[in-house]
Scaffold this active site. Structure first.
Site, short mmCIF file in Angstrom:
data_model
loop_
_atom_site.label_atom_id
_atom_site.label_comp_id
_atom_site.label_asym_id
_atom_site.label_seq_id
_atom_site.Cartn_x
_atom_site.Cartn_y
_atom_site.Cartn_z
CG ASP A 171 -8.29 6.59 1.14
OD1 ASP A 171 -8.79 7.69 0.84
OD2 ASP A 171 -7.88 5.78 0.29
CB SER A 172 -12.73 9.32 1.78
OG SER A 172 -12.41 9.05 0.41
N GLY A 173 -12.47 6.01 1.44
CA GLY A 173 -13.19 4.89 0.84
C GLY A 173 -13.51 5.13 -0.63
N GLY A 174 -13.32 6.36 -1.10
CA GLY A 174 -13.60 6.67 -2.51
C GLY A 174 -12.82 5.78 -3.44
CG PHE A 175 -8.21 4.21 -4.41
CD1 PHE A 175 -7.65 4.77 -5.55
CD2 PHE A 175 -7.83 2.93 -4.05
CE1 PHE A 175 -6.73 4.06 -6.31
CE2 PHE A 175 -6.92 2.21 -4.80
CZ PHE A 175 -6.37 2.77 -5.94
CG ASP A 201 -11.56 10.85 -4.00
OD1 ASP A 201 -11.90 9.94 -3.23
OD2 ASP A 201 -10.46 10.86 -4.58
CD GLN A 242 -9.54 11.93 -8.25
OE1 GLN A 242 -8.95 11.61 -9.29
NE2 GLN A 242 -9.44 11.20 -7.12
N GLY A 252 -6.26 10.17 -7.79
CA GLY A 252 -6.30 9.75 -9.20
C GLY A 252 -4.92 9.45 -9.74
CG ASP A 286 -1.14 6.14 1.06
OD1 ASP A 286 -1.39 7.15 0.35
OD2 ASP A 286 -1.63 5.02 0.83
CB CYS A 314 19.96 -1.54 6.59
SG CYS A 314 18.26 -1.42 7.19
CB CYS A 362 15.77 -2.40 9.65
SG CYS A 362 16.06 -3.96 8.77
CB CYS A 377 19.68 -5.08 8.19
SG CYS A 377 18.92 -5.12 6.55
CG HIS A 429 15.13 -4.15 4.68
ND1 HIS A 429 16.27 -3.52 5.14
CD2 HIS A 429 15.07 -3.86 3.35
CE1 HIS A 429 16.88 -2.90 4.13
NE2 HIS A 429 16.16 -3.11 3.03
#
Lengths: 385, 385
Positions: free
Chosen positions: A90-94, A144, A186, A213, A263, A301, A303, A306, A332
């Site tokens: 991620d760019s760091g904008g958020f 962004d 955005q 956004g 994500d 499951c 995993c 489980c 899990h």
């Protein structure tokens, strides 16, 4: 770079294959979040075993700690964290817009104070792309302007204009070898701004496009609309990524709206509070109801958790604050998110996605929080969100 | 039940084999501590991979949470925590005397208030043995009176008398199928009390004997003496266990004094603070010295952590509070303790224990805390204890 293998007949869902410098990713795909160069509580073997194909790392956090010099000396983020499959950063904008204190937006980026020690930092298109180049991620995101859900239409328009200007700047920066760069749409919940932003970004020819956004506090219908407004203006033959989303049911609905990549911190974040995801919704494992429950977190499951532990045992561990408890719920939950994506890919390949979607949504009881956001009167099954 | 395979010519060290209901244990052995039905931060696969042969569980803690009814319904502690190799359970004596609030010693046990919620509880020989029977441990410990290091000689004598009376009571209680019961020698740092207690216990014919009342705040020389005072009066052909000890160098020295079994929380406790054990002493991984250290925690170590991660990466994880950091140091430390025991067994088998002991002790720099307890002027190499 992106092969569109199949499109669903009942929805906009797509089966695809994304080729990156560190390997091929099958889409739709869920990316576990390794904000600080570690997916919280999990080790790389566990991530491998649950079928993780690509991880997310974070420019803002890694820039602050351990710092770029350290990761550069390690030979990049893959080497530093010993993860040799693809990574998206991620760019760091958020984070600059959500975490940082006292920020000042300037023409070429944002001056802000670190959320940790208050030190003065600057992040803009140039800085973000340089950091992502050194991190050596397979996919870099443009820097962004991500306004909050409460932003006025005027502020959202300003953010779109800035995002487009910065995207153009990002486009021109040096990249790591084979590094892909995705643009970010955005525009809040404004159809015309989403369209305008998507069209302008597409004209810049990025390797893929994200809907940003979202996951900024908006109700679920607005989140869905933000995606619906943007998708028609994004190229068919390139990957689409909805940032920071969502619950299992939301993932299914977003795939049906034509999104390929996701994500989300939910699987590991709620695990630390003892909340487990299942295909029927969430359960709060700390609750007395599971005191003598000798079944696994989720029947059927496969995993690591489980296969080994009962709900009663995990409830005990969570209630006495044993780390193994939150570890196993993190395993899990992450496994479930990845497995739901694998199921969708399988059903897309078999041409049965529509049926899968119907059944999954019918069987899944959203949490009280999601229901409240839908302004729905359906009774909640649990406390978790 | 216990086969004494070989005795060292240069010391009292012994190579042995202890057969329990859930399998055979090679001695000298280190038992990782799973106080609350989990070895802190580790999962059973990790414990298996590092060569764990036997775990320790705790009567006091498990009695309080989750409670005996739950573990009974699970089918015992092995089933509850999904660990199918041997388990030794401590009797709760140590915890009643160290953790519990407002205790009142009565003829047949101790009335005390839970350290958690203040509820009134009672634990004595009968209760402790019944709990251990239901837990289904392979080795149960007698319920003893464990006085603090600061106890007066009169108090220590009282504790020895009570310990012997309670040991005789424990001896008569019902046991789980195949469950072994060990007596515990008390007597502080008084040679005559240690001898008296050891002789009297031996006459009761337990399956093995522990030295208790160590690891209660005493300086290292007193701890060593407590063991030296007791060992000559314990039978050759039965296992000897020093409770709650120690550092790697102390383990070597205690094996040389004829001890076969150990348990200690140090490997996982100090890991949570970022301290790693090596064969040369401890290092504080959070320190700036490891910022750009691209080697493993310990050169030549084949643990999961050292095979995958650098000190620089682990330092980062520890400093940003990522759980993977303390997990990996817990893995390394526990692995090292088990590996040092395996090395001792190998050298005992080869007849080279004396040489190993000399080299190990010469190469190991004890922490400042241990050195202070020795009243030694040697300069410390680190901050950890």
């Amino acid at each position: 770079m992106f092969d569109l293998l199949k499109t669903d007949t009942s929805s906009l869902a797509r089966l695809g294959r994304l080729t990156t410098a560190h390997g091929v990713v099958q889409t739709p795909v869920f990316m576990p979040v390794g904000t600080q160069a570690s997916v919280k509580a999990l080790d790389p073997r566990e991530l491998d075993e649950m079928g993780t194909e690509i991880l997310l790392g974070n420019t803002y956090h890694l820039h602050i700690r351990p710092g770029l010099d350290i990761i550069s000396e390690a030979g990049g983020l893959h080497q530093f964290m010993n993860w040799h499959k693809p990574i998206l950063t991620d760019s760091g904008g958020f984070q600059v817009f959500s975490l940082a204190k006292i920020r000042k937006i300037k023409p070429h980026g944002v001056e802000f104070r670190s959320h940790l020690d208050g030190s003065l930092l600057f992040l803009g298109p140039k800085e973000s792309m340089e950091i992502q180049r050194v991190l050596g991620s397979d996919i870099a995101m443009v820097f962004d302007d991500c306004p909050p859900h409460t932003a006025t239409p005027r502020e959202v328009r300003g953010a779109v204009e800035r995002t487009l200007r910065w995207a153009a700047e990002c486009r021109e920066q040096p990249r790591a070898k084979g590094q892909l760069v995705f643009g970010i749409v955005q525009g809040g919940s404004h159809a015309e701004l989403r369209e305008e932003c998507a069209r302008a970004l597409t004209a810049m020819k990025f390797d893929g496009y994200a809907v940003g956004g979202v996951s900024v506090g908006e109700p679920e219908p607005e989140m869905m609309k933000a995606v619906e407004y943007a998708v028609p203006f994004l190229p068919e033959n390139q990957p689409r990524y909805a940032m920071g989303l969502g619950t299992p049911a939301q993932l299914v609905e977003l795939v049906a709206r034509g999104v390929d990549m996701f994500d989300c911190v939910l699987p590991t974040r709620v695990a630390r509070n003892g909340t487990a995801y299942t295909r029927k919704g969430t359960i709060s494992l700390k609750g007395g109801a599971y005191k003598r429950d000798w079944g696994p977190i989720e029947e059927g499951c496969d995993c690591f958790a489980c296969q080994r532990f009962t709900r009663a045992y995990l409830r005990h561990l969570l209630n006495v604050n044993e780390i193994l408890g939150l570890r196993m719920v993190s395993v899990h939950n992450s496994h479930l998110f990845l497995r739901v994506m694998a199921d969708m890919r399988q059903h897309l390949a078999a041409g049965t996605f529509g049926e899968f979607r119907r059944e999954f949504i019918a069987g899944y009881r959203p949490s009280r929080k999601v229901l409240a956001a839908r302004q729905c009167t359906q009774p909640p099954v649990d406390e978790a969100g």
